[in-house]
Design a protein around this motif. Structure first.
Motif, PDB file in Angstrom:
ATOM      1  N   PHE A 189       0.819  -1.206   0.000  1.00 19.75           N
ATOM      2  CA  PHE A 189       0.000   0.000   0.000  1.00 19.75           C
ATOM      3  C   PHE A 189       0.858   1.264   0.000  1.00 19.75           C
ATOM      4  O   PHE A 189       0.337   2.356  -0.142  1.00 19.75           O
ATOM      5  N   ALA A 190       2.127   1.092   0.203  1.00 19.06           N
ATOM      6  CA  ALA A 190       3.008   2.256   0.251  1.00 19.06           C
ATOM      7  C   ALA A 190       3.264   2.762  -1.164  1.00 19.06           C
ATOM      8  O   ALA A 190       3.342   1.973  -2.099  1.00 19.06           O
ATOM      9  N   PRO A 191       3.374   4.056  -1.309  1.00 20.58           N
ATOM     10  CA  PRO A 191       3.522   4.641  -2.639  1.00 20.58           C
ATOM     11  C   PRO A 191       4.935   4.564  -3.180  1.00 20.58           C
ATOM     12  O   PRO A 191       5.524   5.570  -3.524  1.00 20.58           O
ATOM     13  N   VAL A 192       5.482   3.381  -3.227  1.00 24.52           N
ATOM     14  CA  VAL A 192       6.798   3.192  -3.821  1.00 24.52           C
ATOM     15  C   VAL A 192       6.789   1.887  -4.601  1.00 24.52           C
ATOM     16  O   VAL A 192       5.965   1.022  -4.359  1.00 24.52           O
ATOM     17  N   VAL A 193       7.712   1.782  -5.536  1.00 25.39           N
ATOM     18  CA  VAL A 193       7.843   0.541  -6.288  1.00 25.39           C
ATOM     19  C   VAL A 193       8.890  -0.308  -5.593  1.00 25.39           C
ATOM     20  O   VAL A 193      10.047   0.087  -5.487  1.00 25.39           O
ATOM     21  N   LEU A 194       8.487  -1.439  -5.105  1.00 29.39           N
ATOM     22  CA  LEU A 194       9.404  -2.294  -4.352  1.00 29.39           C
ATOM     23  C   LEU A 194      10.304  -3.087  -5.284  1.00 29.39           C
ATOM     24  O   LEU A 194       9.873  -3.578  -6.325  1.00 29.39           O
ATOM     25  N   GLN A 195      11.545  -3.196  -4.881  1.00 30.57           N
ATOM     26  CA  GLN A 195      12.498  -4.027  -5.609  1.00 30.57           C
ATOM     27  C   GLN A 195      12.556  -5.377  -4.909  1.00 30.57           C
ATOM     28  O   GLN A 195      12.879  -5.438  -3.724  1.00 30.57           O
ATOM     29  N   VAL A 196      12.251  -6.416  -5.615  1.00 31.50           N
ATOM     30  CA  VAL A 196      12.260  -7.749  -5.010  1.00 31.50           C
ATOM     31  C   VAL A 196      12.885  -8.765  -5.964  1.00 31.50           C
ATOM     32  O   VAL A 196      12.952  -8.517  -7.164  1.00 31.50           O
ATOM     33  N   PRO A 197      13.322  -9.889  -5.406  1.00 33.60           N
ATOM     34  CA  PRO A 197      13.826 -10.971  -6.275  1.00 33.60           C
ATOM     35  C   PRO A 197      12.704 -11.490  -7.170  1.00 33.60           C
ATOM     36  O   PRO A 197      11.520 -11.304  -6.861  1.00 33.60           O
ATOM     37  N   ASP A 198      13.097 -12.159  -8.226  1.00 31.95           N
ATOM     38  CA  ASP A 198      12.112 -12.624  -9.201  1.00 31.95           C
ATOM     39  C   ASP A 198      11.028 -13.514  -8.613  1.00 31.95           C
ATOM     40  O   ASP A 198       9.891 -13.498  -9.070  1.00 31.95           O
ATOM     41  N   GLU A 199      11.394 -14.295  -7.626  1.00 26.33           N
ATOM     42  CA  GLU A 199      10.433 -15.281  -7.134  1.00 26.33           C
ATOM     43  C   GLU A 199       9.389 -14.684  -6.198  1.00 26.33           C
ATOM     44  O   GLU A 199       8.487 -15.390  -5.741  1.00 26.33           O
ATOM     45  N   VAL A 200       9.518 -13.408  -5.912  1.00 26.00           N
ATOM     46  CA  VAL A 200       8.547 -12.770  -5.026  1.00 26.00           C
ATOM     47  C   VAL A 200       7.514 -12.002  -5.849  1.00 26.00           C
ATOM     48  O   VAL A 200       7.850 -11.325  -6.812  1.00 26.00           O
ATOM     49  N   GLU A 201       6.278 -12.163  -5.471  1.00 27.07           N
ATOM     50  CA  GLU A 201       5.169 -11.531  -6.175  1.00 27.07           C
ATOM     51  C   GLU A 201       4.713 -10.293  -5.406  1.00 27.07           C
ATOM     52  O   GLU A 201       4.416 -10.377  -4.213  1.00 27.07           O
TER      53      GLU A 201
ATOM     54  N   ALA B 208     -10.099  -7.626  -0.605  1.00 30.00           N
ATOM     55  CA  ALA B 208     -10.194  -9.074  -0.480  1.00 30.00           C
ATOM     56  C   ALA B 208      -9.779  -9.747  -1.783  1.00 30.00           C
ATOM     57  O   ALA B 208      -9.101 -10.774  -1.785  1.00 30.00           O
ATOM     58  N   VAL B 209     -10.139  -9.154  -2.887  1.00 31.49           N
ATOM     59  CA  VAL B 209      -9.755  -9.720  -4.178  1.00 31.49           C
ATOM     60  C   VAL B 209      -8.250  -9.673  -4.352  1.00 31.49           C
ATOM     61  O   VAL B 209      -7.633 -10.619  -4.848  1.00 31.49           O
ATOM     62  N   GLU B 210      -7.657  -8.582  -3.939  1.00 31.54           N
ATOM     63  CA  GLU B 210      -6.197  -8.478  -4.038  1.00 31.54           C
ATOM     64  C   GLU B 210      -5.530  -9.615  -3.281  1.00 31.54           C
ATOM     65  O   GLU B 210      -4.580 -10.235  -3.758  1.00 31.54           O
ATOM     66  N   LEU B 211      -6.033  -9.879  -2.105  1.00 28.93           N
ATOM     67  CA  LEU B 211      -5.451 -10.961  -1.311  1.00 28.93           C
ATOM     68  C   LEU B 211      -5.680 -12.314  -1.969  1.00 28.93           C
ATOM     69  O   LEU B 211      -4.804 -13.182  -1.946  1.00 28.93           O
ATOM     70  N   GLN B 212      -6.840 -12.491  -2.564  1.00 30.41           N
ATOM     71  CA  GLN B 212      -7.101 -13.769  -3.204  1.00 30.41           C
ATOM     72  C   GLN B 212      -6.199 -13.979  -4.405  1.00 30.41           C
ATOM     73  O   GLN B 212      -5.781 -15.100  -4.689  1.00 30.41           O
ATOM     74  N   ILE B 213      -5.910 -12.913  -5.100  1.00 32.24           N
ATOM     75  CA  ILE B 213      -4.983 -13.038  -6.223  1.00 32.24           C
ATOM     76  C   ILE B 213      -3.612 -13.466  -5.703  1.00 32.24           C
ATOM     77  O   ILE B 213      -2.957 -14.336  -6.271  1.00 32.24           O
ATOM     78  N   LEU B 214      -3.224 -12.874  -4.600  1.00 29.71           N
ATOM     79  CA  LEU B 214      -1.940 -13.272  -4.019  1.00 29.71           C
ATOM     80  C   LEU B 214      -1.989 -14.725  -3.552  1.00 29.71           C
ATOM     81  O   LEU B 214      -1.023 -15.477  -3.729  1.00 29.71           O
ATOM     82  N   ALA B 215      -3.117 -15.109  -2.975  1.00 30.62           N
ATOM     83  CA  ALA B 215      -3.251 -16.488  -2.502  1.00 30.62           C
ATOM     84  C   ALA B 215      -3.078 -17.455  -3.655  1.00 30.62           C
ATOM     85  O   ALA B 215      -2.458 -18.517  -3.518  1.00 30.62           O
ATOM     86  N   PHE B 216      -3.598 -17.068  -4.789  1.00 30.06           N
ATOM     87  CA  PHE B 216      -3.434 -17.898  -5.974  1.00 30.06           C
ATOM     88  C   PHE B 216      -1.956 -18.094  -6.287  1.00 30.06           C
ATOM     89  O   PHE B 216      -1.505 -19.195  -6.576  1.00 30.06           O
ATOM     90  N   HIS B 217      -1.221 -17.017  -6.173  1.00 25.90           N
ATOM     91  CA  HIS B 217       0.197 -17.107  -6.478  1.00 25.90           C
ATOM     92  C   HIS B 217       0.950 -17.894  -5.414  1.00 25.90           C
ATOM     93  O   HIS B 217       1.919 -18.588  -5.709  1.00 25.90           O
ATOM     94  N   VAL B 218       0.506 -17.775  -4.188  1.00 30.34           N
ATOM     95  CA  VAL B 218       1.115 -18.587  -3.134  1.00 30.34           C
ATOM     96  C   VAL B 218       0.959 -20.061  -3.485  1.00 30.34           C
ATOM     97  O   VAL B 218       1.914 -20.835  -3.462  1.00 30.34           O
ATOM     98  N   ALA B 219      -0.253 -20.434  -3.870  1.00 28.85           N
ATOM     99  CA  ALA B 219      -0.529 -21.827  -4.206  1.00 28.85           C
ATOM    100  C   ALA B 219       0.307 -22.263  -5.402  1.00 28.85           C
ATOM    101  O   ALA B 219       0.846 -23.369  -5.441  1.00 28.85           O
ATOM    102  N   ARG B 220       0.416 -21.391  -6.358  1.00 26.66           N
ATOM    103  CA  ARG B 220       1.184 -21.702  -7.556  1.00 26.66           C
ATOM    104  C   ARG B 220       2.651 -21.936  -7.203  1.00 26.66           C
ATOM    105  O   ARG B 220       3.267 -22.902  -7.633  1.00 26.66           O
ATOM    106  N   LYS B 221       3.176 -21.039  -6.391  1.00 23.76           N
ATOM    107  CA  LYS B 221       4.577 -21.163  -5.993  1.00 23.76           C
ATOM    108  C   LYS B 221       4.791 -22.444  -5.198  1.00 23.76           C
ATOM    109  O   LYS B 221       5.810 -23.116  -5.330  1.00 23.76           O
ATOM    110  N   ARG B 222       3.823 -22.750  -4.370  1.00 22.27           N
ATOM    111  CA  ARG B 222       3.944 -23.963  -3.571  1.00 22.27           C
ATOM    112  C   ARG B 222       4.049 -25.172  -4.500  1.00 22.27           C
ATOM    113  O   ARG B 222       4.885 -26.045  -4.317  1.00 22.27           O
TER     114      ARG B 222
END
Lengths: 265, 265
Positions: A189-201, B208-222
């Motif tokens: 939610f913070a107004p910055v673009v986060l730099q993360v490794p590829d495997e992080v979403e 809630a939708v944002e979190l569900q999208i992330l949950a999808f990616h968590v599952a995918r990564k798993r």
DNA sequence: AGCCGCTTGTGAAGGCACGCACAAAGTTGC
DNA sequence: GCAACTTTGTGCGTGCCTTCACAAGCGGCT
């Protein structure tokens, strides 16, 4: 909105066929609507009905659902309960996702108390902040810990999703801590673009940007309303109010761009 | 589709051409980053630098900027101050946009107090709620009025943007009131799809939708982590934990879908 | 003044998503 | 059991968005 941005690339080779990102977002919406329908006692629902209720094209909806398998019955529609179950499975909601929230200030506090999360399978399980006045208090029964505990607590409680609601400057540091702690999905939610490794979403929710997009449309509508029928001109609001004065030509005497106004041939 | 370019040349800045929605969203991000750069005293910035800072492809950035005109200097980059000014103009920020917020509950209260709005040209000018305990109090110096005053107050104060942060069931009614009051752009935080006339623009932010999208990616990564290189199978996470018990097979014994996995390939 | 290196602006190509339209498949009625 | 009707699943055309790659433009150096 929804900028895919950083890091979503690179694995392309290993992800031959997945569900399109745009579809995933809609699946979540379908799921909620199905929940409501189930409460109302609906047994089955047609793509047409569900599409109307969620504001999408029915063909698109069917195609979205087809990505997770064929669970409809031709001539009838979809079994609400079966579809709910399949959607939950596809979205990974059959695993409980523990969420950590970092930053319990203005927005963070609201998020911590937001019922929409826990009720939908995303219990906020850990809270963090740096403010000594906040560390130690409880919100909704959850203890606010100091951010330095992020690593240990996240590992301990199996946190899979992190929500960052800190001021902009602090966000990257927090993000690094989360990644270090093994968190692979972050809602920022913070107004910055986060730099993360590829495997992080990372998904970003930027309220100011949302408003600016709307402001753009306000300006556009104003133009359309004022200008008499220049149907080509729903573009850049080159408003009269603003005569484009060189903001400060002193900065650098470079010609405002001699090629009149941008090389549009 | 390439720029018909009606003949509005000669005069400065008239670029009749619609900007893609996706670009508008990014322009807002560029603008913020430019603000930071300006604070740091940067005079000029190249597309490469700005792209890196905002996490996009530099070619995309240049194309985005080209939609609002050509304000770069080849061999040098973009003048930060000039670009800020052009972006503000293009996004309609040279007109002040008065914002009304309806629903001062959990989330709404946080939004009302969120400094990110007023500081960026979106002063929250009116607050509304139905709760008698909230009506009459002040938040950040703004009086909370009863929703029945929406029509009058919005017209009176020239509200152009409405933010709906009510519970889901109340949202549509509020939305209708706003539209009635002449508001044409709405930011909706309630988890419902609003029905509005064509000329009204609605953007939805669904946490809630944002979190569900992330949950999808968590599952995918798993899946990716667990399954040893099963190239084709990270589409639908048919997790072991979940053996897909027909939620109620009684509904109809239709085959669970023989064509494995949605006819991909 | 003229050349060189850097950066923009954009044509063109590729990819993705949307939506139409229809065949397949299931249900209902007789 | 058959015909008519309903609804799904999807092949395909279309258009938008992204990305590449390069010519054109501009400043600096000699």
């Amino acid at each position: 909105m929804t900028l895919p941005q950083a890091g979503s690339e690179g694995v392309a080779a290993r992800v031959p066929r997945s569900i399109p990102e745009a579809s995933v977002a809609r699946l979540a919406v379908y799921l909620r609507m199905l929940g409501e329908l189930a409460e109302q006692g609906a047994d089955t629902v047609s793509s047409e009905e569900l599409a109307a209720a969620t504001g999408v094209n029915s063909a698109k909806l069917r195609k979205d659902l087809s990505y997770i398998g064929s669970y409809g019955i031709r001539g009838v529609g979809y079994s609400v309960s079966a579809l709910v179950h399949q959607l939950e499975r596809a979205l990974g909601l059959n695993h409980r996702q523990a969420v950590a929230l970092i930053g319990v200030g203005n927005l963070g506090h609201a998020l911590a108390g937001y019922g929409g999360f826990g009720g939908r399978g995303f219990p906020v399980t850990a809270l963090f902040d740096v403010d000594p006045d906040l560390v130690g208090i409880h919100i909704n029964g959850i203890l606010v810990e100091h951010v330095r505990a992020i690593g240990d607590t996240c590992r301990e409680r199996g946190i899979t999703i992190g929500m960052i609601a800190t001021p902009g400057p602090a966000a990257q540091g927090i993000c690094d801590m989360l990644v270090e702690a093994g968190v692979r999905c972050i809602l920022n939610f913070a107004p910055v673009v986060l730099q993360v490794p590829d495997e992080v979403e990372v998904r970003k929710v930027d309220l100011a940007v949302e408003l600016q997009i709307l402001a753009f449309h306000v300006a556009r509508k104003r133009l359309v309303a004022e200008s008499p029928e220049t149907e080509a001109s729903l573009a850049v609001p080159a408003t009269d109010v603003d005569v484009v004065p060189p903001p400060d030509a002193q900065t650098n005497g470079h010609p405002v761009n001699s090629t009149l106004n941008g090389g549009m041939r």
